[in-house]
Design a protein around this motif. Structure first.
Motif, PDB file in Angstrom:
ATOM      1  N   THR A  43      28.650  41.254  35.083  1.00 48.30           N
ATOM      2  CA  THR A  43      27.307  41.688  34.644  1.00 48.30           C
ATOM      3  C   THR A  43      27.668  42.678  33.516  1.00 48.30           C
ATOM      4  OG1 THR A  43      26.719  43.484  36.011  1.00 48.30           O
ATOM      5  CG2 THR A  43      26.405  41.182  36.465  1.00 48.30           C
ATOM      6  N   ASP A  44      26.437  43.106  32.770  1.00 48.42           N
ATOM      7  CA  ASP A  44      26.414  44.264  31.908  1.00 48.42           C
ATOM      8  C   ASP A  44      26.198  45.533  32.537  1.00 48.42           C
ATOM      9  OD1 ASP A  44      26.956  42.633  29.645  1.00 48.42           O
ATOM     10  OD2 ASP A  44      24.941  42.086  29.528  1.00 48.42           O
ATOM     11  N   SER A  45      26.529  45.816  33.896  1.00 47.88           N
ATOM     12  CA  SER A  45      26.388  46.903  34.695  1.00 47.88           C
ATOM     13  C   SER A  45      27.576  47.794  34.103  1.00 47.88           C
ATOM     14  CB  SER A  45      26.416  46.720  35.910  1.00 47.88           C
ATOM     15  OG  SER A  45      27.572  46.298  36.304  1.00 47.88           O
ATOM     16  N   VAL A  46      27.328  49.042  34.578  1.00 45.84           N
ATOM     17  CA  VAL A  46      28.593  50.001  34.363  1.00 45.84           C
ATOM     18  C   VAL A  46      29.925  49.560  34.784  1.00 45.84           C
ATOM     19  CG1 VAL A  46      29.339  52.246  34.829  1.00 45.84           C
ATOM     20  CG2 VAL A  46      27.025  52.148  34.232  1.00 45.84           C
ATOM     21  N   HIS A  47      29.802  48.724  36.078  1.00 51.86           N
ATOM     22  CA  HIS A  47      31.198  48.273  36.688  1.00 51.86           C
ATOM     23  C   HIS A  47      31.515  46.877  35.925  1.00 51.86           C
ATOM     24  CE1 HIS A  47      29.854  50.794  39.898  1.00 51.86           C
ATOM     25  NE2 HIS A  47      28.800  50.313  40.158  1.00 51.86           N
ATOM     26  N   GLY A  48      30.564  46.270  35.427  1.00 52.22           N
ATOM     27  CA  GLY A  48      30.937  45.253  34.656  1.00 52.22           C
ATOM     28  C   GLY A  48      31.428  45.353  33.365  1.00 52.22           C
ATOM     29  N   GLN A  49      31.099  46.513  32.902  1.00 55.19           N
ATOM     30  CA  GLN A  49      31.666  46.793  31.212  1.00 55.19           C
ATOM     31  C   GLN A  49      33.305  47.356  31.645  1.00 55.19           C
ATOM     32  OE1 GLN A  49      28.832  49.687  29.662  1.00 55.19           O
ATOM     33  NE2 GLN A  49      27.375  48.366  29.607  1.00 55.19           N
ATOM     34  N   LYS A  50      33.222  48.168  32.704  1.00 54.47           N
ATOM     35  CA  LYS A  50      34.675  48.538  32.972  1.00 54.47           C
ATOM     36  C   LYS A  50      35.759  47.216  33.334  1.00 54.47           C
ATOM     37  CE  LYS A  50      34.180  53.026  34.927  1.00 54.47           C
ATOM     38  NZ  LYS A  50      34.413  54.139  36.036  1.00 54.47           N
ATOM     39  N   ARG A  52      35.222  44.240  32.122  1.00 54.95           N
ATOM     40  CA  ARG A  52      35.630  43.553  30.564  1.00 54.95           C
ATOM     41  C   ARG A  52      36.400  44.394  29.533  1.00 54.95           C
ATOM     42  NH1 ARG A  52      32.193  39.531  30.266  1.00 54.95           N
ATOM     43  NH2 ARG A  52      30.120  39.737  31.401  1.00 54.95           N
ATOM     44  N   GLU A  53      36.538  45.840  30.045  1.00 53.76           N
ATOM     45  CA  GLU A  53      37.524  46.700  29.119  1.00 53.76           C
ATOM     46  C   GLU A  53      38.832  46.374  29.926  1.00 53.76           C
ATOM     47  OE1 GLU A  53      36.433  50.913  29.321  1.00 53.76           O
ATOM     48  OE2 GLU A  53      34.518  50.624  28.246  1.00 53.76           O
ATOM     49  N   GLN A  56      39.969  43.180  28.610  1.00 54.93           N
ATOM     50  CA  GLN A  56      40.592  43.304  27.288  1.00 54.93           C
ATOM     51  C   GLN A  56      41.719  43.822  26.920  1.00 54.93           C
ATOM     52  OE1 GLN A  56      37.003  44.686  25.499  1.00 54.93           O
ATOM     53  NE2 GLN A  56      35.856  42.603  25.958  1.00 54.93           N
ATOM     54  N   ASP A  73      30.198  45.298  41.262  1.00 58.12           N
ATOM     55  CA  ASP A  73      29.327  44.652  40.270  1.00 58.12           C
ATOM     56  C   ASP A  73      28.521  43.398  40.847  1.00 58.12           C
ATOM     57  OD1 ASP A  73      28.886  44.077  37.579  1.00 58.12           O
ATOM     58  OD2 ASP A  73      29.798  42.459  37.559  1.00 58.12           O
TER      59      ASP A  73
END
Length: 203
Positions: A43-50, A52-53, A56, A73
């Protein structure tokens, strides 16, 4: 038209088309007056953003850290989106779920099964249908090369082969395998028709 809410999950290796297919399925269901929410994990949660990082290549994570983030997440995903949507009488059309976590983070088939059980033990809701967009790792690589874009941590061919084999080992027996080499419209229509049957709506 009142429709019983159901949970539909789309899975597949990178390049199989699950994001495109699931979005189109969601759009077509809406045109048929079937209320639904398209959702994705991470998702776009803080966990999800990590996560995705990490995918990448911008962040290094151990396997244990990856799993912890995915589970955290998913807890947010379930509590904030999946359960409320289903309780409101809407369907959820989802791009990736805990089968992805098991397939991608599993070192081998046995480890992938352990991760699956870990998710099930959390009490996350089971989907009504799981659609696996079936594409060989070789064909998927060709697609990813054609579409371009930045490479991600699991893009290597041996990684995709491991993930594909893990999927085959942990997907439930009821999984609907969809030929992802078929025409996009054909794939989407097949999934929509099957969902309508699941909802007991005449096609």
């Amino acid at each position: 038209m009142p429709v019983k809410s159901q949970f539909f999950v789309f899975e597949g290796i990178d390049g199989s088309g699950k994001t495109t297919v699931s979005k189109k399925v969601s759009e077509i269901l809406s045109t048929k007056s079937i209320s639904n929410v398209w959702h994705r994990e991470p998702t776009d949660s803080v966990h999800g953003q990590k996560i995705r990082e990490f995918l990448q290549g911008k962040l290094k994570l151990s396997q244990e850290e990856q799993l912890k983030l995915f589970l955290s997440d998913r807890e947010i995903s379930v509590q904030d989106t999946i359960l409320p949507t289903l309780k409101n009488g809407k369907c959820v059309v989802q791009d990736r779920y805990y089968f992805s976590t098991a397939a991608y983070q599993g070192k081998d088939e046995e480890h992938a099964a352990d991760i699956l059980y870990m998710n099930e033990d959390k009490g996350f809701p089971e989907p009504n249908r799981v659609y696996f967009l079936d594409l060989s790792p070789e064909e998927a690589l060709e697609r990813r090369n054609t579409r371009g874009g930045k490479k991600e941590v699991f893009d290597e061919q041996n990684e995709q082969t491991r993930i594909y084999q893990n999927y085959l080992a942990i997907l439930p027996d009821s999984t609907i395998f969809v030929d992802a080499t078929a025409d996009l419209e054909e794939v989407v229509n097949f999934c929509v028709e099957d969902i309508l049957k699941s909802l007991s709506i005449n096609v």
